[in-house]
Design an enzyme around this catalytic site. Structure first.
Site, PDB file in Angstrom:
ATOM      1  N   LYS A 111       0.837  -1.200   0.000  1.00  0.00           N
ATOM      2  CA  LYS A 111       0.000   0.000   0.000  1.00  0.00           C
ATOM      3  C   LYS A 111       0.877   1.256   0.000  1.00  0.00           C
ATOM      4  O   LYS A 111       0.635   2.197  -0.745  1.00  0.00           O
ATOM      5  CB  LYS A 111      -0.920  -0.011   1.220  1.00  0.00           C
ATOM      6  CG  LYS A 111      -2.111   0.882   1.053  1.00  0.00           C
ATOM      7  CD  LYS A 111      -3.294   0.475   1.887  1.00  0.00           C
ATOM      8  CE  LYS A 111      -4.443   1.430   1.566  1.00  0.00           C
ATOM      9  NZ  LYS A 111      -5.605   1.250   2.407  1.00  0.00           N
ATOM     10  N   LYS A 190      -5.810 -15.247 -11.471  1.00  0.00           N
ATOM     11  CA  LYS A 190      -6.312 -15.806 -10.213  1.00  0.00           C
ATOM     12  C   LYS A 190      -7.674 -15.171  -9.867  1.00  0.00           C
ATOM     13  O   LYS A 190      -7.813 -13.958  -9.953  1.00  0.00           O
ATOM     14  CB  LYS A 190      -5.296 -15.504  -9.098  1.00  0.00           C
ATOM     15  CG  LYS A 190      -5.717 -16.064  -7.761  1.00  0.00           C
ATOM     16  CD  LYS A 190      -4.807 -15.604  -6.644  1.00  0.00           C
ATOM     17  CE  LYS A 190      -5.371 -16.082  -5.320  1.00  0.00           C
ATOM     18  NZ  LYS A 190      -5.202 -15.259  -4.198  1.00  0.00           N
ATOM     19  N   LYS A 193     -11.627 -10.986  -5.682  1.00  0.00           N
ATOM     20  CA  LYS A 193     -12.512  -9.811  -5.653  1.00  0.00           C
ATOM     21  C   LYS A 193     -11.828  -8.600  -6.262  1.00  0.00           C
ATOM     22  O   LYS A 193     -12.436  -7.814  -6.961  1.00  0.00           O
ATOM     23  CB  LYS A 193     -12.855  -9.461  -4.202  1.00  0.00           C
ATOM     24  CG  LYS A 193     -14.031 -10.208  -3.648  1.00  0.00           C
ATOM     25  CD  LYS A 193     -14.375  -9.686  -2.275  1.00  0.00           C
ATOM     26  CE  LYS A 193     -13.253  -9.833  -1.270  1.00  0.00           C
ATOM     27  NZ  LYS A 193     -13.009 -11.196  -0.820  1.00  0.00           N
TER      28      LYS A 193
HETATM   29  P1  ADP Z   1      -9.912 -12.261  -2.530  1.00  0.00           P
HETATM   30  O1  ADP Z   1      -8.604 -12.432  -3.288  1.00  0.00           O
HETATM   31  O2  ADP Z   1     -11.081 -12.477  -3.421  1.00  0.00           O
HETATM   32  O3  ADP Z   1      -9.966 -10.944  -1.780  1.00  0.00           O
HETATM   33  P2  ADP Z   1      -9.351 -13.394   0.047  1.00  0.00           P
HETATM   34  O4  ADP Z   1      -7.959 -12.840   0.009  1.00  0.00           O
HETATM   35  O5  ADP Z   1     -10.349 -12.783   0.982  1.00  0.00           O
HETATM   36  O6  ADP Z   1      -9.958 -13.405  -1.440  1.00  0.00           O
HETATM   37  O7  ADP Z   1      -9.235 -14.949   0.316  1.00  0.00           O
HETATM   38  C1  ADP Z   1      -9.871 -15.669   1.341  1.00  0.00           C
HETATM   39  C2  ADP Z   1      -9.348 -17.090   1.282  1.00  0.00           C
HETATM   40  O8  ADP Z   1      -9.651 -17.700   0.017  1.00  0.00           O
HETATM   41  C3  ADP Z   1      -7.827 -17.171   1.450  1.00  0.00           C
HETATM   42  O9  ADP Z   1      -7.514 -18.282   2.259  1.00  0.00           O
HETATM   43  C4  ADP Z   1      -7.302 -17.376   0.047  1.00  0.00           C
HETATM   44  O10 ADP Z   1      -6.101 -18.113   0.035  1.00  0.00           O
HETATM   45  C5  ADP Z   1      -8.438 -18.164  -0.625  1.00  0.00           C
HETATM   46  N1  ADP Z   1      -8.515 -17.803  -2.066  1.00  0.00           N
HETATM   47  C6  ADP Z   1      -8.875 -16.600  -2.577  1.00  0.00           C
HETATM   48  N2  ADP Z   1      -8.849 -16.612  -3.930  1.00  0.00           N
HETATM   49  C7  ADP Z   1      -8.446 -17.850  -4.294  1.00  0.00           C
HETATM   50  C8  ADP Z   1      -8.219 -18.502  -5.566  1.00  0.00           C
HETATM   51  N3  ADP Z   1      -8.418 -17.874  -6.734  1.00  0.00           N
HETATM   52  N4  ADP Z   1      -7.804 -19.769  -5.555  1.00  0.00           N
HETATM   53  C9  ADP Z   1      -7.608 -20.419  -4.389  1.00  0.00           C
HETATM   54  N5  ADP Z   1      -7.804 -19.881  -3.172  1.00  0.00           N
HETATM   55  C10 ADP Z   1      -8.215 -18.611  -3.105  1.00  0.00           C
END
Ligand code: ADP
Ligand code: TRP
Length: 326
Positions: A111, A190, A193
């Protein structure tokens, strides 16, 4: 052996969250006193600055997890802020946290590098996470690879507290969630969100079909044989397909002469069917808000019992509690 993990309520869960994290939490449940899972709403507050949204996402996360198979008989489910002992423990840990350690943590560093202003919540995020883990004498913490650094910080803080004040905290170990479960998004990157490329677990079937039809594919002609393993559409299909369905589809790819539209249709039907029971349970839970609150209340009570014992242990160790007079 205590297993603990937290998940931030920052929006509706997507397939990446399910296959990369939630499904594995569910596989690890088994004993209510041993498996602790919580909704990290205090961490989410570092990004969500909308009261109604935070409350809605927190409740949604609870219902989603329960609908997907988190069983309150086999795991303790609670909301992070329902255990205030964790925030107190966070302070005790913060007093011994070197600034340099937090300056090296990537979320804050990234950030800063982007020229954005960070607040103390983001800066001290790893200390709250350490308190989350240490408050329950957690031994195993299942997390995605992006969280390993935070577990290392937690171990460092616990070890230095133990060194200064005597054995107080259990040192946890990370259990890295299955790497093969890196789910691609609708654009092949990947799923996340932050990239706006997600497919939500509880999406309405009609909307999901449309979103799947819009998944980006390459423009190679239909006749050309394709390598299934390097294709994100095939990877998504594989999440839901049985071994034989997967093999059949792989053979079609290698043979060529088919359109991606066919794969998308097959993927949509499999995904809709796969999540159908969870969608049903989700609807039932929505109709029983009291039941959901009861589960979270019971979870918080169980979690608080443990956290207050650990907090007392830490306070006694560092002198932050006067002994009782008998
Ligand atoms: P985002 O990237 O959508 O913000 P988060 O960081 O909140 O998702 O992830 C919450 C959990 O889901 C974490 O344990 C993360 O490792 C898993 N996760 C998020 N996106 C993926 C993905 N594309 N493939 C596998 N695991 C994921
Ligand atoms: N930081 C974690 C994430 O974004 C969520 C989390 C908060 C967590 N506290 C935790 C995970 C304690 C494991 C243990 O995914």
């Amino acid at each position: 052996m205590r297993v603990l993990s937290g998940i931030q309520p920052t929006g509706r869960f997507h397939w990446g969250n399910y296959f990369g994290a939630i499904r594995q939490y569910i596989d690890l449940q088994g004993d209510r006193t041993k498996a602790f899972y919580f909704i990290a709403n205090l961490h989410a507050l570092t990004t969500i600055r909308d009261r109604d949204a935070l409350m809605r996402y927190t409740l949604d996360a609870a219902m989603d997890l329960l609908a997907l198979g988190l069983d309150p008989e086999k795991a303790t489910l609670f909301v992070q802020s329902d255990v205030p002992e964790v925030s107190e423990l966070c302070w005790l840990l913060m007093t011994g946290t070197p600034m340099g350690l937090l300056e090296r943590c990537v979320a804050y560093k990234d950030k800063k590098a982007k020229g954005l202003s960070a607040d103390a919540g983001l800066f001290t995020y790893p200390v709250l996470m350490a308190a989350d883990i240490l408050a329950y004498d957690s031994e195993i913490v299942p997390v995605g690879e992006d969280q390993i650094q935070h577990i290392e910080v937690c171990r460092d803080l616990a070890a230095s507290f133990n060194h200064e004040f005597g054995q107080t905290f259990v040192l946890p170990k990370a259990k890295i969630l299955d790497r093969s479960a890196r789910v691609p998004g609708t654009d092949g990157e990947k799923m996340s969100k932050s990239y706006n490329n997600t497919l939500a677990v509880f999406e309405e079937p009609a909307v999901l079909r449309k979103q799947i039809m819009r998944i980006v594919t390459d423009s190679r002609p239909m006749e050309q044989p394709k390598d299934p393993e390097s294709d994100h559409l095939f990877q998504l299909y594989s999440l839901f397909a049985s071994d034989s369905q997967r093999e059949e589809m792989a053979a079609l790819y290698r043979r060529g002469g088919f359109g991606y539209g066919e794969v998308k249709k097959a993927l949509a039907e499999l995904a809709i069917e796969f999540f159908a029971p969870a969608r049903e349970r989700r609807k039932e839970l929505e109709a029983q808000p009291r039941r959901v609150r009861e589960i979270l209340g019971d979870g918080a009570a169980t979690a608080r019992t443990k956290a207050s014992a650990v907090l007392r242990r830490a306070q006694d160790a560092c002198g932050a509690r006067l002994p009782e007079i008998c």
